[in-house]
Structure formats: structure tokens, C-alpha cells
Design a protein around this motif. Structure first.
Motif, PDB file in Angstrom:
ATOM      1  N   SER A   1     -20.489 -51.538  46.048  1.00  0.00           N
ATOM      2  CA  SER A   1     -20.882 -50.325  46.739  1.00  0.00           C
ATOM      3  C   SER A   1     -22.244 -49.911  46.204  1.00  0.00           C
ATOM      4  O   SER A   1     -22.485 -49.971  45.001  1.00  0.00           O
ATOM      5  CB  SER A   1     -19.821 -49.255  46.447  1.00  0.00           C
TER       6      SER A   1
ATOM      7  N   ARG B   1     -25.376 -46.894  46.517  1.00  0.00           N
ATOM      8  CA  ARG B   1     -25.898 -45.664  47.115  1.00  0.00           C
ATOM      9  C   ARG B   1     -27.403 -45.738  47.055  1.00  0.00           C
ATOM     10  O   ARG B   1     -27.978 -46.058  46.032  1.00  0.00           O
ATOM     11  CB  ARG B   1     -25.408 -44.436  46.370  1.00  0.00           C
TER      12      ARG B   1
ATOM     13  N   THR C   1     -24.488 -44.639  51.754  1.00  0.00           N
ATOM     14  CA  THR C   1     -23.663 -45.550  50.955  1.00  0.00           C
ATOM     15  C   THR C   1     -23.519 -46.844  51.727  1.00  0.00           C
ATOM     16  O   THR C   1     -23.186 -46.839  52.913  1.00  0.00           O
ATOM     17  CB  THR C   1     -22.268 -44.940  50.712  1.00  0.00           C
TER      18      THR C   1
END
Lengths: 240, 355
Positions: free
Chosen positions: A58, A60, A99
Motif C-alpha cells: 500500500s 500513500r 492511496t
């Protein structure tokens, strides 16, 4: 034996698991200087069908689309006023935190890893394709790929192939390099990136690196996947 | 039957064996009931709530975004005004309608504790879909399910199927743009002949298993006649026959078999489980030099649900809504029972099959 241009599912699984272990220990070869490419990946498998595996991380990041970046930093008053009138052209008028879920999953059709991702803003709304195209993520390949609004279709095409498609030729004419697809394990809709000629590029690099010395060991398979990452990062910016 | 013509007539579809054409026609004409309901929270004030459902018998091989104009046209007269967009908020809008229906059938079976009454026919429950008028800000769909996105998705699946069969996409990418568009237009217009005129250039044929038994109207073996060039069909075929894009291996088996269902590398097949992932793997047409059957295929991939004898199978397989017998050959399924995109979608239902 020479390195293969494709990987079986089992080989991919071995490579992926080894790759994550290696990056966690900090022993990834060749990519040490660009550790952000190998950082943060975890190896996941399906709860019931344990042969279905994938890599996930993940990220950001703040989206600063290139042409908006220029608009943002204008000092000239006139240009600032002009840029306000041009706001309708700007897909993203301001800095936006998004994201990105990134996945590397094996494609049963092409017998190759594929890069799958989703991009959502803070409210959970998917970022539109036009914005993704203009983001720094695709900076490296924008000269080669056509923006979605000019093609009029919701995908990104290799610009050279797209022109050829008018003549009805080209191996990938009318087929996109980025389009929507289903995640092979999760089944969820993602953007799928199939860079052209991946197999050939990997084969060329590995022929240089290992020549006839390919043994198919876990180490070799990890090196195959690292090479795949290298090829992928030449068209998209994985440092973000 | 009108399409069981001999090989001397022009046009590839007429050279297809009658049985193959029959099954392709049956698949093409298959329909399923849909119930489209507008999300009642979104109905304009004062509209007649009794008219909020629209029923349609939809072709299995078609796609929801292609039906939207028809649905909107009918609902517009009754309920909507011109400005409302109409969006189907399903994650799988790019699946063929038949697959959506069968997937719903097997998923429904998972939760149902009441078995169907003996003597009743196959379930004819409509698939219930909700049409949304308004796209809320938190729209979770990556892409609006427009006909353009749908066409793109369709072409992508066609290409994948081509790649699986032959290890390259030359057949699909070798088609002219007008043929690509023609395939999609014939889907939209639901025209079987138009579709197969083009599709027969890229879909596998159902020639006999033995590579030396190529039928030739002259009665001679194809090896005795001058070797066919990559672009020509057997020498005495009609010159009006459309040619196929060149095959990659000029020294391969005779042209009549080069595109045969039994010479593919892998049949494009996907397995759909209720509440499970979509499974896909290589499916060779032959195993140990014999035809790969559905039974073998299921035993290989789902050994717990399809155990070897004497145990009974714990599940059943639906293809195009039909409970498929275990003797069905995977290669034949790929040539005759695939969807318009070339894929054989096998839906696995748990327990006993519906009658």
C-alpha cells in the motif's frame, strides 16, 4: 540452460516468497540503490486455495499532475488569472493525497506476473484514469502512450501501436497497455498493466546476467522477478 | 438445416460440421430472465412505484451495458426523465449475462436450505439487478460500465483466449479493424451469421481427432496434393472462402487441422465457485493422448468436490446453464459451448444439480 521468458505458477510463488524474504533482510541484489521499489511488499495467499498467491503493498502519495504543477507555481499574475480560466482543463486542481494498492499477481493466461493497482482518494472514490495518466506515476512513459481522452476509450494505449491500428496492423493494435481487469486472486476490479515486450526484455537482461547458467533455483527465480521489477520500473515510477 | 452445407459452398460457417453449428446456435439463442428494478430511494418524487420493475429475457452471450439503452427506453416512458443517467452498479458488469445468471444460481444454492421440489423444471427465477439513476460521490466503480468499456473488456478477453489457444494473438490481432468492430456489432444486433462469419476465422474448428484423416472433397489425402500455403484452404475449396490469418508454424500439420480444437495449446476455461476465487489454469485438449474430459478436469482441479470413484461427486458443473456430463471433452466445449469471447465458463454448484 538459458533463463525462461515465462514462469509457471509454482515458479512465480517461489520467486515472490523469496523476493519478499530477501527484501526484508535487505539482501536484494541490483536494486539496493532503489530500495523503495522493493520495500514494503508482503506475500499473500488465498485462505482456501493456497496455491493462489500475490504480492501486495500500500502506498500513500500526493498527486501533483504535471501540468497542474506548472500552473501552481506561476509567479506571473496574468498567468495565474489565465490558469484559473484554464481550471476546467485541469483534471485535479489541487494537491490530492491518494492511496495506491499495488499488486503483483501471476497471469494464468500469459504465464507472467502482471502489475495490478487501484488508486483512491481520501474519501474512497477511485481516481479517474485521466488523472492517473497525468500523474507522476506514468511520467516516464507518457511520450509513448496516448492519453485516454484522445482515444475516447477508457484505457491507455501504446501511442505507436494506436497509430498502426488505423492501418489495421501491429501485433497489439487496439489493445491497451493499461485497462481494467480482475485481480486474479481477489477478483476485485483493478487497473492492469501489461507492458509490451516484457518477456523479451527480461530474457535479454537475464541472458546478459546469467547466460547459460540458469538452474531454476530459488535464487534464480528471485533474480527473474527482480528483473521483472526493473523492466516495470522503466515504464512506471515505483519509487512513489 | 440451412447451414449444413457442403464444403464447396463459400463462407467458412458453411464448412462447419452441422453438429458444431447446432450447438453454437443453441448457445447463441440461449436467454435468461432478468428483473431490473430502480433503486426505490432514487425514484423521482411522484412517480408510480408500481412501474419500477422491468423484465427482460436477455441473451446469455450478451452484456449488461448493451441492454441499458433498451431498458432506459422503456423505463423512460414510465418513470425517468431524459436527464437521468442510469448506471448498473455491479462489480462484474463486464461478465457475459449468462455467466452472471449461472453464478447467481450456484451462489444462491450455497445459502438455500430448501432443495428444489422433485419434478420441477430448472430454476427460472429472474436475476435481480438494481439500476441506479444517480452516481453518488462515493461511487466505488473504477469505470462507468459504458458500451465502450464493455467492448474493450470483450476484445481483451477475446485476445486472452486466442493467446491461450495458440501461444500468440496473431489470429485476433490479424483481423482487420472492420472485423473487430463487426464482431461487436453482431453481438449488439444479436446476429448469429454475421458473428460467426468473422468468429470462424479465429475460433477453433471441430475437425476429427486423428491428424491424418483430414477430409478432402476429392477423396485424396491432403499430403498427396500440393502443400497448401499458409493463407489458402485445401486446393479445391471455393475461392470465396475467407482466409485465416497466417499460422505461426508453416511446417505444422495440414491447414485443415491447424486451427482444430484438439491442436490448441490450452482450452480457455475458467472455474467459478460460489464465494470463491475464479480459477484458471492450462487445460490441454489431450491428456495421455486421449481427449481431456470434463470429469478429469474437475477431478484434477477440485479433487475434494469431485473425488475418484467409488466416492460420489459433491458438486455439479454448469456450462451455459446446462448441467454438463462428465464425458464432455474440454476441446469440444471450447469450440461449441464457449461464450462470444471464446471462454468456457464452468460454474460449480454444491450438492445435487437442479433438475
Amino acid at each position: 540452460m538459458k533463463a525462461p521468458s515465462v514462469l509457471s505458477r509454482d515458479e512465480f510463488n517461489l520467486a515472490a516468497e523469496g523476493f519478499v524474504r530477501g527484501s526484508q533482510r535487505g539482501t536484494t541484489r541490483e536494486l539496493d540503490l532503489r530500495s523503495t521499489i522493493t520495500d514494503g511488499w508482503s506475500w499473500k495467499k488465498h485462505s482456501s486455495f493456497t496455491h493462489l498467491c500475490y504480492l501486495h503493498r500500500s502506498r500513500r502519495t500526493a498527486l501533483v499532475p504535471e501540468h497542474d504543477k506548472e500552473t501552481e507555481y506561476q509567479d506571473d499574475m496574468e498567468d495565474q488569472i489565465q490558469s484559473e480560466f484554464d481550471a476546467s482543463e485541469a483534471v485535479v486542481p489541487e494537491l490530492r493525497v491518494v492511496t495506491m494498492q499495488q499488486y503483483v499477481a501471476w497471469s494464468a493466461t500469459y504465464q507472467l506476473p502482471g502489475f495490478y493497482f487501484t488508486m483512491h482518494d481520501a474519501s474512497g472514490t477511485p481516481v479517474p484514469l485521466e488523472t492517473i495518466y497525468r500523474s507522476a506515476f506514468f511520467q516516464k512513459s507518457r511520450s509513448m502512450i496516448a492519453p485516454p481522452e484522445t482515444t475516447g476509450i477508457p484505457a491507455i494505449f501504446d501511442r505507436t501501436q494506436r497509430d498502426q491500428s488505423r492501418l489495421g496492423g501491429g501485433d497489439n493494435a487496439q489493445f491497451p497497455v493499461l485497462a481494467q481487469g480482475d485481480h486474479p486472486v481477489l477478483g476485485t476490479p483493478c487497473w492492469v498493466f501489461h507492458p509490451c515486450e516484457t518477456s523479451a526484455a527480461i530474457r535479454e537482461i537475464l541472458d546478459e546476467l546469467v547466460g547459460d547458467g540458469w538452474t531454476g533455483s530459488e535464487g534464480d527465480l528471485v533474480r527473474w522477478l527482480e528483473t521483472w521489477f526493473m523492466v516495470l520500473s522503466s515504464v512506471v515510477d515505483l519509487r512513489l | 438445416m440451412s447451414y449444413a452445407n457442403g464444403p464447396m459452398r463459400g463462407g467458412a460457417p458453411s464448412q462447419t460440421p452441422a453438429a458444431t453449428s447446432l450447438f453454437r446456435r443453441l448457445v447463441w439463442e440461449g436467454t435468461v430472465p432478468l428483473e431490473i428494478k430502480i433503486d426505490s430511494k432514487e425514484l423521482p418524487a411522484g412517480s408510480d412505484r408500481g412501474l419500477e420493475c422491468y423484465y427482460i429475457q436477455a441473451p446469455r452471450i450478451s452484456y449488461l451495458p448493451l441492454l441499458l439503452p433498451d431498458i432506459k427506453k422503456h423505463l423512460t416512458d414510465l418513470v425517468l426523465d431524459e436527464t437521468n443517467a442510469g448506471i448498473l452498479k455491479e462489480d462484474d458488469w463486464h461478465w457475459p449475462i449468462g455467466l452472471l445468471y449461472d453464478y447467481n444460481t450456484i451462489s444462491h444454492g450455497l445459502h438455500s436450505t430448501i432443495p428444489p421440489l422433485p419434478g420441477t423444471s430448472t430454476p427460472t427465477q429472474p436475476l435481480r439487478l438494481t439500476l441506479h439513476l444517480v452516481s453518488p460521490p462515493l461511487d466505488k466503480l473504477l469505470l462507468t460500465p459504458s458500451p465502450e468499456s464493455c467492448k474493450l473488456s470483450y476484445m481483451g478477453q477475446l485476445k486472452e483466449a486466442d493467446f491461450l489457444r495458440w501461444g500468440n494473438t496473431k489470429r485476433v490481432t490479424g483481423l482487420r479493424k472492420q472485423d473487430h468492430d463487426g464482431l461487436w456489432e453482431s453481438l449488439k444486433n444479436h446476429n448469429f451469421d454475421d458473428f460467426w462469419r468473422i468468429a470462424s476465422k479465429i475460433f477453433p474448428t471441430t475437425t476429427p481427432l486423428s491428424p491424418n484423416a483430414s477430409p478432402n472433397p476429392n477423396g485424396t489425402s491432403t499430403f498427396a496434393s500440393p502443400p497448401p500455403t499458409a493463407l489458402s484452404l485445401p486446393p479445391n475449396s471455393s475461392t470465396l472462402s475467407p482466409s485465416r490469418p497466417p499460422s505461426t508454424d508453416p511446417s505444422g500439420p495440414p491447414v485443415a487441422d491447424r486451427d482444430g480444437a484438439y491442436t490448441v495449446r490450452s482450452v480457455p476455461v475458467r472455474i467459478y465457485l460460489p464465494d470463491g476465487p475464479v480459477l484458471q489454469d492450462l487445460v490441454p485438449p489431450l491428456v495421455d493422448e486421449r481427449a481431456h474430459t470434463l470429469r478429469q478436469f474437475l477431478r484434477t482441479h477440485l479433487p475434494l468436490l469431485f473425488p475418484p470413484p467409488p466416492s460420489q461427486p459433491q458438486a455439479y458443473a454448469l456450462v451455459q446453464g446446462v448441467v454438463c456430463p462428465g464425458d464432455a471433452e474440454m476441446a469440444w466445449l471450447g469450440a461449441c459451448m464457449a461464450g462470444a469471447d471464446g471462454w468456457v465458463n464452468v460454474c460449480i454448484g454444491l450438492g445435487r444439480p437442479p433438475r
